[in-house]
Enzyme design. Structure first.
Site, mmCIF file in Angstrom:
data_model
loop_
_atom_site.group_PDB
_atom_site.id
_atom_site.type_symbol
_atom_site.label_atom_id
_atom_site.label_comp_id
_atom_site.label_asym_id
_atom_site.label_seq_id
_atom_site.Cartn_x
_atom_site.Cartn_y
_atom_site.Cartn_z
ATOM 1 N N ASN A 173 -3.307 10.164 -4.832
ATOM 2 C CA ASN A 173 -4.592 9.522 -4.575
ATOM 3 C C ASN A 173 -5.368 10.422 -3.619
ATOM 4 O O ASN A 173 -5.038 10.507 -2.448
ATOM 5 C CB ASN A 173 -4.354 8.136 -3.966
ATOM 6 C CG ASN A 173 -5.640 7.440 -3.562
ATOM 7 O OD1 ASN A 173 -6.736 7.928 -3.867
ATOM 8 N ND2 ASN A 173 -5.514 6.321 -2.881
ATOM 9 N N LYS A 188 -8.345 10.075 -2.598
ATOM 10 C CA LYS A 188 -9.283 9.321 -1.756
ATOM 11 C C LYS A 188 -10.641 10.019 -1.722
ATOM 12 O O LYS A 188 -11.054 10.592 -2.710
ATOM 13 C CB LYS A 188 -8.662 9.102 -0.364
ATOM 14 C CG LYS A 188 -7.281 8.441 -0.471
ATOM 15 C CD LYS A 188 -6.735 7.934 0.851
ATOM 16 C CE LYS A 188 -5.367 7.285 0.627
ATOM 17 N NZ LYS A 188 -4.793 6.709 1.847
ATOM 18 N N HIS A 199 -6.547 -0.966 -3.991
ATOM 19 C CA HIS A 199 -5.985 -0.218 -2.863
ATOM 20 C C HIS A 199 -6.339 -0.925 -1.553
ATOM 21 O O HIS A 199 -7.419 -1.496 -1.426
ATOM 22 C CB HIS A 199 -6.531 1.213 -2.866
ATOM 23 C CG HIS A 199 -5.806 2.108 -1.908
ATOM 24 N ND1 HIS A 199 -6.074 2.114 -0.554
ATOM 25 C CD2 HIS A 199 -4.796 2.982 -2.108
ATOM 26 C CE1 HIS A 199 -5.258 2.975 0.032
ATOM 27 N NE2 HIS A 199 -4.475 3.512 -0.883
ATOM 28 N N GLU A 249 -7.367 0.104 1.165
ATOM 29 C CA GLU A 249 -8.630 0.542 1.779
ATOM 30 C C GLU A 249 -9.815 -0.171 1.144
ATOM 31 O O GLU A 249 -10.810 -0.458 1.810
ATOM 32 C CB GLU A 249 -8.755 2.071 1.677
ATOM 33 C CG GLU A 249 -7.803 2.753 2.662
ATOM 34 C CD GLU A 249 -7.272 4.104 2.212
ATOM 35 O OE1 GLU A 249 -7.836 4.705 1.283
ATOM 36 O OE2 GLU A 249 -6.271 4.555 2.806
ATOM 37 N N GLU A 293 2.306 -0.600 -1.143
ATOM 38 C CA GLU A 293 1.894 0.268 -0.043
ATOM 39 C C GLU A 293 1.744 -0.564 1.230
ATOM 40 O O GLU A 293 0.714 -1.203 1.434
ATOM 41 C CB GLU A 293 0.548 0.925 -0.362
ATOM 42 C CG GLU A 293 0.579 1.814 -1.589
ATOM 43 C CD GLU A 293 -0.532 2.859 -1.557
ATOM 44 O OE1 GLU A 293 -0.191 4.052 -1.611
ATOM 45 O OE2 GLU A 293 -1.711 2.506 -1.449
ATOM 46 N N GLY A 339 -1.092 6.758 5.934
ATOM 47 C CA GLY A 339 -1.777 7.727 6.784
ATOM 48 C C GLY A 339 -1.290 7.747 8.216
ATOM 49 O O GLY A 339 -1.924 8.355 9.088
ATOM 50 N N SER A 359 2.756 7.449 3.488
ATOM 51 C CA SER A 359 3.361 8.620 4.134
ATOM 52 C C SER A 359 4.535 9.207 3.341
ATOM 53 O O SER A 359 5.538 9.620 3.926
ATOM 54 C CB SER A 359 3.784 8.277 5.567
ATOM 55 O OG SER A 359 2.645 7.904 6.339
HETATM 56 P P1 13P Z 1 -0.662 8.559 2.733
HETATM 57 O O1 13P Z 1 0.341 9.191 1.796
HETATM 58 O O2 13P Z 1 -1.663 9.536 3.282
HETATM 59 O O3 13P Z 1 0.011 7.727 3.769
HETATM 60 O O4 13P Z 1 -1.545 7.547 1.839
HETATM 61 C C1 13P Z 1 -0.907 6.625 1.031
HETATM 62 C C2 13P Z 1 -1.905 5.992 0.147
HETATM 63 O O5 13P Z 1 -2.741 5.213 0.586
HETATM 64 C C3 13P Z 1 -1.887 6.349 -1.279
HETATM 65 O O6 13P Z 1 -2.701 5.504 -2.016
#
Ligand code: 13P
Length: 251
Positions: free
Chosen positions: A9, A11, A95, A97, A167, A173, A213
């Site tokens: 992803n 982002k 997601h 976010e 997740e 992150g 992560s």
């Molecule tokens: P990270 O791997 O940067 O923690 O992000 C995970 C994520 O949100 C994938 O959709």
């Protein structure tokens, strides 16, 4: 046997040029990956050019969101069939976010998932608890509600073809991965929910990815768990060498 999925992803990172450069760097590094479904999710504006760059490589393309209507007066939205038109085979839906910053709810995730499936896209439906929810002992009830409401009204055959991404929000992150056991515990719970709600075939077939992560040095342990069928990778998917190392976890 469920085919493993490693999805990146991206982002809100990378221009069209940077995205196609990453694909071109990635292609030779993942050419020997074998039995892994590789997916990358660039920003909307880069999708079509990345699709051209990835052509023939076996790398699949996902969008990071979609709308549930096919067309109409919906300024700013993108329909699933247009994502297909741009070269996508997959789409990430719900997601954390989007839930956190853009008002996404289980109800909108449900509508988007059904629309994506109707357009022939493989939906990657995201669920996960916050740190506060985990610490107050509500992880399982939160996940249960998200799964039940996000997948409401979908036929078992449809659920069998879905990808679910677990997740935990506290692991995204932050560099704090769930331990192999913590992740497996929730994955097994999700699979048991699918069994109860949609039956054995759907539960055996649905693929459940872990995200939060994921890095080259922790992917093997996670992938060794019985109910973890892949990874949804954020930060480590932005560089060809680290994403390739994750894709090649079994090589
Ligand atoms: P990270 O791997 O940067 O923690 O992000 C995970 C994520 O949100 C994938 O959709």
């Amino acid at each position: 046997m469920r085919k493993p999925v490693i999805a990146g992803n991206w982002k809100l990172f990378k221009s069209i040029g940077e995205s196609t450069a990453l694909i071109n760097e990635l292609k030779p590094l993942v050419a020997g990956a074998g039995n892994v479904e590789i997916v990358v999710a660039p920003v909307f504006t880069a999708l079509n050019r990345v699709s051209d760059a990835a052509s023939g490589s076996g790398i699949n393309l996902a969008a990071q969101d979609c709308f549930w209507e096919e067309e109409g007066a919906f300024t700013g939205e993108v329909a699933p069939k247009l994502l297909k038109d741009a070269g996508c085979s997959h789409v990430i839906i719900g997601h954390s976010e989007r839930r956190q910053y853009f008002g996404e709810t289980d109800a909108t995730v449900n509508k988007k998932t059904k629309a994506a499936m109707a357009a022939g896209l493989t939906a990657i439906v995201c669920v996960g608890e916050t740190l506060e929810e985990r610490e107050s002992g509500r992880t399982f009830s939160v996940i249960e509600e998200q799964i039940q409401n996000s997948l409401a009204g979908i036929a078992p055959e449809g659920v069998a073809g879905l990808i679910i991404a677990y997740e935990p929000v506290w692991a995204i992150g932050t560099g704090k991965t769930a331990s192999d056991e913590q992740a497996q515990e929730v994955h097994a719970f999700i699979r048991s929910l699918i069994l109860n709600l949609f039956g054995q075939t759907a539960s055996d077939a649905v693929r459940i990815l872990y995200g939060g992560s994921v890095k080259p040095d922790n992917v093997k342990g996670l992938m060794g768990q019985a109910d973890i069928d892949g990874a949804l990778v954020g930060g480590a998917s932005l560089k060809a060498d680290s994403f390739a190392a994750i894709v090649n976890f079994g090589v």
